[in-house]
Design an enzyme around this catalytic site. Sequence first.
Site, PDB file in Angstrom:
ATOM      1  N   CYS A   2      41.155  30.099   3.300  1.00  0.00           N
ATOM      2  CA  CYS A   2      41.520  29.312   2.266  1.00  0.00           C
ATOM      3  C   CYS A   2      42.350  29.784   1.188  1.00  0.00           C
ATOM      4  O   CYS A   2      43.021  30.711   1.484  1.00  0.00           O
ATOM      5  CB  CYS A   2      39.890  29.048   1.513  1.00  0.00           C
ATOM      6  SG  CYS A   2      38.611  29.056   2.526  1.00  0.00           S
ATOM      7  N   ASP A 104      30.364  32.919   6.023  1.00  0.00           N
ATOM      8  CA  ASP A 104      30.307  34.161   6.222  1.00  0.00           C
ATOM      9  C   ASP A 104      30.690  34.517   4.703  1.00  0.00           C
ATOM     10  O   ASP A 104      30.076  35.819   4.343  1.00  0.00           O
ATOM     11  CB  ASP A 104      31.519  34.731   6.814  1.00  0.00           C
ATOM     12  CG  ASP A 104      32.697  34.190   6.741  1.00  0.00           C
ATOM     13  OD1 ASP A 104      33.055  32.898   6.436  1.00  0.00           O
ATOM     14  OD2 ASP A 104      33.765  34.888   6.531  1.00  0.00           O
ATOM     15  N   ILE A 301      57.098  31.414  21.281  1.00  0.00           N
ATOM     16  CA  ILE A 301      58.309  31.048  20.546  1.00  0.00           C
ATOM     17  C   ILE A 301      59.453  31.499  21.660  1.00  0.00           C
ATOM     18  O   ILE A 301      59.438  32.685  22.136  1.00  0.00           O
ATOM     19  CB  ILE A 301      58.463  31.938  19.272  1.00  0.00           C
ATOM     20  CG1 ILE A 301      57.614  31.480  18.316  1.00  0.00           C
ATOM     21  CG2 ILE A 301      60.082  31.411  18.657  1.00  0.00           C
ATOM     22  CD1 ILE A 301      57.571  32.086  17.103  1.00  0.00           C
TER      23      ILE A 301
END
Length: 671
Positions: A2, A104, A301
């Site tokens: 977040c 969590d 990549i």
Amino acid sequence: MCGIGGVFNQQANNRPDPQTLVNMAAIMHHRGPDGYGYEIIDDTGVGFSHARLTIIDLNEARGKQPFLSDDSNLMMVHNGEFYDFKRIRADLTARGARFRSKCDSEIVLHLFEREGLEETLTHLRGEFAFALYEKSEDALYLVRDRFGIKPLYYTETDEGVVFGSELKVIFAHPSVKREFSSEGLYHQLIQVMVPGSTAFKGIKQVAPGHVVKVQRRDGKLELSEHKYWDVNFPQEHEYPGDEVDEQIYIDGVRKHLLEAVQHRLTADVPVGCYLSGGIDSCAILGLSAAATQTSVKAFTIGFDSDEYDETVIAQEMAEATDSDHHIMRLKAEDLYDHFVKTIWHTERTIYNTLGVAKYLMSQQVHQVGYKVVLTGEGSDELFAGYPAFRKDMFLHGLDHLPEGERKDWQELLEKNNKLFKGAMLAREEFVSPAFNAKMGFTPSCVQPWLSCADTALPLIAEDRRKEVQEYDPGKAIADTLDESMLSGRHPLDRAQYVWIKTMLEGQILTWGGDRVDMANSMEARPPFLDHHLAEYAFTVPPHLRIKGNKEKYVLREAMKGLLPETLYKREKFAFMAPPAHTDPEKWKALMKLANLFLSEEAVKEAGLLDYAQVKLTFEKHETAGVPIDEKVQLDAVINHMLGVQIMHHHFVKTDVPAMARKRADELGWHV
């Protein structure tokens, strides 16, 4: 994963503006597109905000932050993951805790109430940054994980303290000044930063493994810093000798790494893996596939340069594990086409466009519906994988070897890493008196960047140059290093300690990790930086990390059964994007940006660089006969010049608070 932000005002009756808190969440919407929340505790001057990316407990209402304790004494916002939380949660429940979510994050509130902060921190495993306000003590705690995987910035204003997951979150607050410091500018131009610092005046980072406590006393805020964990190698004399049974360490590394991988596969959404051609990511993919017994999605990549491309080996590993393999193939010009957007997210300069490539890869991961990947970061730090470590081992850690043999090994190292000379390895030996005094030698890992100081200083605008004329960037960095963690340690341990404290946190985990991953709402989990694994790795004798001319020996042997033979035998190859000078199309794309951001008008308007010196740098780069290693170094310097100009555009010239408010309006995030 977040984004967090918040305010702690000096005056308890100075209530934080709710819309400002929402704006702070909105400007980091990329970190948390799945919802937002804010909370203000009345008569405290404290307010937190949160932008949520749902990975554990997908219920939007249950997992909404900030969290408040039942008695409203504690308020918390969290970014990151705590592993092993189900066991901790069950134990706390048996002791009477009542949880309101399945997240969590909530374990911290209950641990803190029962055991206090110091004991709580010993239970936390993972990558995290969180803020916790304790009303009864009128104190705010800003906490960052042990290696600095998750970012956390803070600053003091005339009103109080503002904190956030990114600089732009802090800049969204109208009281925060947005101004380069001259020392910060200098360090942006030489790549390596002073730990805990940023490019901007008055803006700091919580150091890895540290807590910053902000306590209000008599209407004033007092800040203090406390270290709760550090990279602690044994004393050199404590290591066993050459006769030690190496199988003990091989088995130990395998056991701890598998446990770290298993913890990081915990999620309520699918988990993929980044895959390059190195043993680190290949080991993670192999263990993930074995642990889940399913086809794991792997992301690679690919560059349009055979010298830098690793897709062939990655494909071999993907086939061996029956993985669903996604390859993103990049053309030379793709990287500079997305350079400006990448700098918006990194909030610091980048010496190589690998940061752009990682940004584009996280974009593709997001587009195919993945939010979580496991990565190989941290392996080179724990097991001495970088060429600079081998160089220091040859020069300072193998006194018993004949000089001729050490010289042969060093020459082989230089030959095999010639592509990276001027970047990963210095063009020539550089000595920092401050580092020599602090630890006995100047680590090879910082030499490429400290040696740029003489090139960087003239590039700084004259008025700012005067401010740093006597400034020693090497001393500024060395002064932050804990001498007690260096004293009596093996030379290889000292070199690894310095890299972990500087380049790992300031580069790899920033513009090579969190910032470019979370730019596209994608969480990266590095199992190698599990602190239980790390603490075991610190006990591995240096001669089993680098055995002969073979780096990461103990890891290589621990993963031998998983790795294709070519990879098992392959020497470490630094993962970099091709520098600009290697391709005409890439150089053309760079020049397009230079014409925009490094024009005489743009340079003079920003007041950061000396235009005459900028022009000379380009002329030098294009001079016939310039050695390749010098071109590599000049490429890096040019990227840094572009970077500081783009940062000025993004964060000084642009009205960030207004931008944050506009973003909140677009999202419909209102009080």
